[in-house]
Write an enzyme that holds these catalytic residues in place. Structure first.
Site, PDB file in Angstrom:
ATOM      1  N   GLY A  69       0.859  -1.162   0.191  1.00  0.00           N
ATOM      2  CA  GLY A  69       0.089   0.052   0.015  1.00  0.00           C
ATOM      3  C   GLY A  69       0.834   1.302   0.108  1.00  0.00           C
ATOM      4  N   ASN A 148      -7.409   4.432   9.093  1.00  0.00           N
ATOM      5  CA  ASN A 148      -7.060   3.167  10.094  1.00  0.00           C
ATOM      6  C   ASN A 148      -7.070   3.189  11.342  1.00  0.00           C
ATOM      7  OD1 ASN A 148      -5.032   5.132   8.833  1.00  0.00           O
ATOM      8  ND2 ASN A 148      -3.494   4.030  10.162  1.00  0.00           N
ATOM      9  N   THR A 232      10.702  -6.904 -11.394  1.00  0.00           N
ATOM     10  CA  THR A 232       9.994  -8.425 -11.738  1.00  0.00           C
ATOM     11  C   THR A 232       8.771  -8.583 -10.687  1.00  0.00           C
ATOM     12  OG1 THR A 232      12.259  -9.343 -12.295  1.00  0.00           O
ATOM     13  CG2 THR A 232      10.286 -10.901 -11.870  1.00  0.00           C
ATOM     14  N   CYS A 320       4.110   3.973  15.457  1.00  0.00           N
ATOM     15  CA  CYS A 320       5.329   5.108  15.332  1.00  0.00           C
ATOM     16  C   CYS A 320       4.892   6.518  16.351  1.00  0.00           C
ATOM     17  CB  CYS A 320       5.792   5.662  14.000  1.00  0.00           C
ATOM     18  SG  CYS A 320       4.509   5.622  12.974  1.00  0.00           S
TER      19      CYS A 320
HETATM   20  N1  PLP Z   1      -2.757   3.110   4.248  1.00  0.00           N
HETATM   21  C1  PLP Z   1      -3.295   2.833   5.322  1.00  0.00           C
HETATM   22  C2  PLP Z   1      -4.644   3.334   5.657  1.00  0.00           C
HETATM   23  C3  PLP Z   1      -2.667   1.810   6.087  1.00  0.00           C
HETATM   24  O1  PLP Z   1      -3.603   1.349   6.822  1.00  0.00           O
HETATM   25  C4  PLP Z   1      -1.447   1.126   5.749  1.00  0.00           C
HETATM   26  C5  PLP Z   1      -1.157   0.276   6.728  1.00  0.00           C
HETATM   27  O2  PLP Z   1      -1.383   0.060   7.764  1.00  0.00           O
HETATM   28  C6  PLP Z   1      -1.022   1.550   4.542  1.00  0.00           C
HETATM   29  C7  PLP Z   1      -1.443   2.606   3.959  1.00  0.00           C
HETATM   30  C8  PLP Z   1       0.227   0.756   4.315  1.00  0.00           C
HETATM   31  O3  PLP Z   1       0.165  -0.246   3.659  1.00  0.00           O
HETATM   32  P1  PLP Z   1       1.227  -1.284   3.506  1.00  0.00           P
HETATM   33  O4  PLP Z   1       1.594  -1.847   4.943  1.00  0.00           O
HETATM   34  O5  PLP Z   1       0.880  -2.510   2.579  1.00  0.00           O
HETATM   35  O6  PLP Z   1       2.403  -0.531   2.951  1.00  0.00           O
END
Ligand code: PLP
Length: 378
Positions: A69, A148, A232, A320
């Site tokens: 992500g 999140n 890749t 963090c």
């Molecule tokens: N965006 C949100 C809202 C997330 O909760 C997270 C991971 O907790 C990410 C991005 C990052 O995803 P990844 O862990 O696949 O890099």
């Protein structure tokens, strides 16, 4: 063990793990190679792309595989702005994940006029305030679909409408890492997703780029993924991701119902404990898998450790940010400060969780909160 940290990562679906193993040990070719097993593998990757595209409701040519992500978000922000001549305004919501927020801070260093759209106490972006920030030279607006930490759900289609009215050239990006599959992909220019939040292994993600949106590559090299993402491709991860998305698509309403039931049950149990506050939206308007509550007079990290000793895995939101008291950027943006911020704990669910786990966890939490409060008063 009771695992209530599914927003951090999810257990891999056994069928997806089998698929990954098969593509590591048997169908291990480089899909860019010219011999026939590799060509067949390339077709499998195309089929996996089609599975993700069907779940998103887009064409498979609009889906690009990435490693996570974070990479999808970075590609969306840096990639679209690399395709813009000159500079302009970039708007993100104040509650974005660090993979958008820190990228935006980097863009600010590079000379972009970065603005943070304020959020409401529940964590949703303040649409009226966002509208005020959109100027004709706005090039990009990035707003997460589901927060999140709090489970707040943003109306991305409404943001896109505002953008079309006030800055027709602006791209609208949404971080769908927590929203994908629980909700439909909203109408937008770019949408980021991640496999490991959906019972696929870590190391695979995808970025939807609407046909016609201008974007330049962020990773440069052999020109894989139609030149947008060299490197890749992670074929075991991709095949497993497609398997987990297929499974979620087949059971979507049942899975979402299960998560929501566990969330509601846990909250009903926890709200019987004295001095517990709900952070984020109410049960019905928030995401089905995220519950954030504050136990007043208790430090979230201390409770987390006490629960960990008892075999319950939870989180204090952003690992963090949790290191320093009062430094949770997202909760600060929502006006959740002081004791309420200190005592915040995030519970996040998958369809594998049960109501029974919610009852067991709540009883242990109640006991631990009572111990910690007594200890604190001494
Ligand atoms: N965006 C949100 C809202 C997330 O909760 C997270 C991971 O907790 C990410 C991005 C990052 O995803 P990844 O862990 O696949 O890099």
């Amino acid at each position: 063990m009771i695992y209530f940290d599914n927003s951090a990562t999810t257990p891999v679906l056994p069928k997806a793990a089998d698929e990954a193993k098969r593509y590591m040990t048997e169908v291990y070719y480089n899909p860019a190679a010219a011999y026939s097993p590799a060509v067949k593998l390339e077709r499998d990757v195309t089929e996996a792309r089609a599975v993700i595209a069907r779940a998103m409701g887009c064409d498979k040519s609009e889906v690009y595989f990435t490693s996570c992500g974070t990479e999808s978000n970075n590609t969306a922000l840096f990639g679209t702005l690399r395709a813009v001549h000159g500079t302009g305004r970039v708007i993100i919501s104040a509650a974005e994940h660090p993979s958008v927020y820190e990228a935006a801070m980097e863009l600010r260093e590079m000379g972009w006029d970065v603005k943070l759209a304020p959020v409401l106490e529940t964590g949703e972006v303040d649409l009226a305030a966002l509208e005020e920030l959109i100027t004709p030279n706005t090039r990009l607006i990035s707003c997460m679909q589901v927060n999140n930490e709090l489970g707040a759900v943003n109306d991305i289609a409404a943001i896109e409408k505002l953008a079309r009215r006030r800055a027709p050239d602006a791209a609208v990006h949404s971080d769908g890492v927590q929203g994908f599959m629980k909700y439909d992909m909203p109408s937008c220019s770019l949408y980021s997703v991640s496999g490991h939040k959906l019972h696929a292994p870590k190391g695979v993600g995808a970025l939807y780029v609407k046909s016609g949106v201008k974007i330049k590559p962020y990773l440069i090299g052999g020109g894989q993924e139609s030149g947008l993402r060299s490197g890749t491709v992670n074929t075991p991860g991709i095949m497993a991701f497609a398997e987990s998305v297929r499974d979620f698509s087949q059971h979507r309403s049942e899975y979402v119902r299960q998560m929501l039931e566990v969330k509601k049950r846990l909250y009903a149990n926890l709200s019987r404990i004295r001095d517990v506050r709900l952070n984020g939206p109410d049960m019905e308007s928030g995401a089905p898998h995220i519950l954030n509550v504050s136990f007043m007079g208790v430090r979230g990290e201390v409770l987390l450790n006490a629960l960990s000793e008892k075999g319950i895995c939870v989180s204090t939101g952003s690992a963090c940010a949790a290191q320093k008291r009062g430094k949770n950027r997202v909760l600060n943006a929502c006006g959740i400060t002081g004791d309420r911020q200190d005592g915040a704990v995030r519970f996040s669910f998958s369809h594998l969780n049960t109501v029974r786990e919610a009852d067991t966890a709540a009883a242990i939490i109640e006991e631990q909160v009572a111990i910690l409060r007594k200890y604190r008063r001494r």
